[in-house]
Motif scaffolding. Structure first.
Motif, short mmCIF file in Angstrom:
data_model
loop_
_atom_site.label_atom_id
_atom_site.label_comp_id
_atom_site.label_asym_id
_atom_site.label_seq_id
_atom_site.Cartn_x
_atom_site.Cartn_y
_atom_site.Cartn_z
N UNK A 19 4.99 11.15 0.67
CA UNK A 19 5.98 11.19 1.76
C UNK A 19 5.64 10.17 2.83
N UNK A 20 6.67 9.61 3.39
CA UNK A 20 6.50 8.64 4.47
C UNK A 20 5.79 9.27 5.67
N UNK A 21 6.11 10.51 6.06
CA UNK A 21 5.40 11.10 7.19
C UNK A 21 3.89 11.24 6.94
N UNK A 22 3.51 11.61 5.72
CA UNK A 22 2.08 11.75 5.41
C UNK A 22 1.38 10.38 5.38
N UNK A 23 2.05 9.39 4.82
CA UNK A 23 1.47 8.03 4.81
C UNK A 23 1.30 7.54 6.24
N UNK A 24 2.34 7.71 7.05
CA UNK A 24 2.28 7.27 8.45
C UNK A 24 1.15 7.99 9.19
N UNK A 25 1.02 9.28 8.99
CA UNK A 25 -0.03 10.05 9.67
C UNK A 25 -1.41 9.56 9.27
N UNK A 26 -1.62 9.28 7.98
CA UNK A 26 -2.92 8.78 7.54
C UNK A 26 -3.24 7.40 8.10
N UNK A 28 -2.05 6.41 11.01
CA UNK A 28 -2.18 6.57 12.45
C UNK A 28 -1.02 5.99 13.23
N UNK A 29 0.14 5.92 12.56
CA UNK A 29 1.35 5.45 13.23
C UNK A 29 2.45 6.49 13.03
N UNK A 30 3.54 6.32 13.75
CA UNK A 30 4.67 7.24 13.59
C UNK A 30 5.46 6.88 12.34
N UNK A 31 6.26 7.84 11.87
CA UNK A 31 7.13 7.55 10.74
C UNK A 31 8.12 6.45 11.11
N UNK A 32 8.59 6.46 12.34
CA UNK A 32 9.51 5.40 12.80
C UNK A 32 8.83 4.03 12.74
N UNK A 33 7.55 3.98 13.10
CA UNK A 33 6.80 2.72 13.02
C UNK A 33 6.67 2.24 11.59
N UNK A 34 6.42 3.18 10.69
CA UNK A 34 6.31 2.83 9.27
C UNK A 34 7.65 2.30 8.76
N UNK A 35 8.72 2.98 9.11
CA UNK A 35 10.05 2.53 8.67
C UNK A 35 10.43 1.20 9.30
N UNK A 36 9.95 0.94 10.50
CA UNK A 36 10.20 -0.35 11.14
C UNK A 36 9.61 -1.49 10.30
N UNK A 37 8.41 -1.25 9.76
CA UNK A 37 7.73 -2.29 8.97
C UNK A 37 8.32 -2.44 7.57
N UNK A 38 8.72 -1.33 6.94
CA UNK A 38 9.11 -1.39 5.54
C UNK A 38 10.55 -0.96 5.25
N UNK A 39 11.16 -0.18 6.10
CA UNK A 39 12.56 0.19 5.91
C UNK A 39 12.82 1.40 5.04
N UNK A 40 12.03 1.57 3.98
CA UNK A 40 12.21 2.71 3.07
C UNK A 40 10.95 2.87 2.21
N UNK A 64 -10.22 5.05 -7.80
CA UNK A 64 -11.68 4.93 -7.72
C UNK A 64 -12.20 5.07 -6.30
N UNK A 65 -11.28 5.11 -5.32
CA UNK A 65 -11.70 5.24 -3.92
C UNK A 65 -12.04 6.70 -3.62
N UNK A 66 -12.96 6.93 -2.68
CA UNK A 66 -13.27 8.32 -2.32
C UNK A 66 -12.04 8.99 -1.73
N UNK A 67 -11.88 10.26 -2.07
CA UNK A 67 -10.73 10.99 -1.58
C UNK A 67 -11.01 11.59 -0.23
N UNK A 68 -9.97 11.59 0.60
CA UNK A 68 -10.07 12.20 1.92
C UNK A 68 -9.31 13.50 1.90
N UNK A 69 -9.73 14.48 2.68
CA UNK A 69 -8.98 15.73 2.73
C UNK A 69 -7.60 15.50 3.33
N UNK A 70 -6.64 16.26 2.87
CA UNK A 70 -5.29 16.19 3.38
C UNK A 70 -5.25 16.86 4.74
#
Length: 71
Positions: A19-26, A28-40, A64-70
């Protein structure tokens, strides 16, 4: 950092379950900021898989990268 975080999400949960909100949160930006950069999510997925690297190679790297807790 945005693309790398998205690749990790796509590798762990697939495109439909990421989800875009989870990606944005990880990142450290808002979902609006993420959509500003990529659109969808599709545009972010397209950016994550190229040029010069396939989605499969990016996902292999992400797995192969270490996993971070959700949060």
């Amino acid at each position: 950092m945005i693309v790398e975080t998205a690749v990790t999400h796509f590798a762990q949960w697939g495109c439909l379950n990421s989800s875009m909100p989870k990606i944005a949160a990880d990142v450290g930006i808002s979902q609006a900021g993420l959509l500003h950069h990529f659109g969808s999510k599709q545009k972010l997925l397209n950016q994550s898989s190229g040029p010069g690297r396939t989605m499969r190679s990016r996902c292999s790297t992400a797995r192969s990268m270490p996993r971070r807790p959700i949060r």
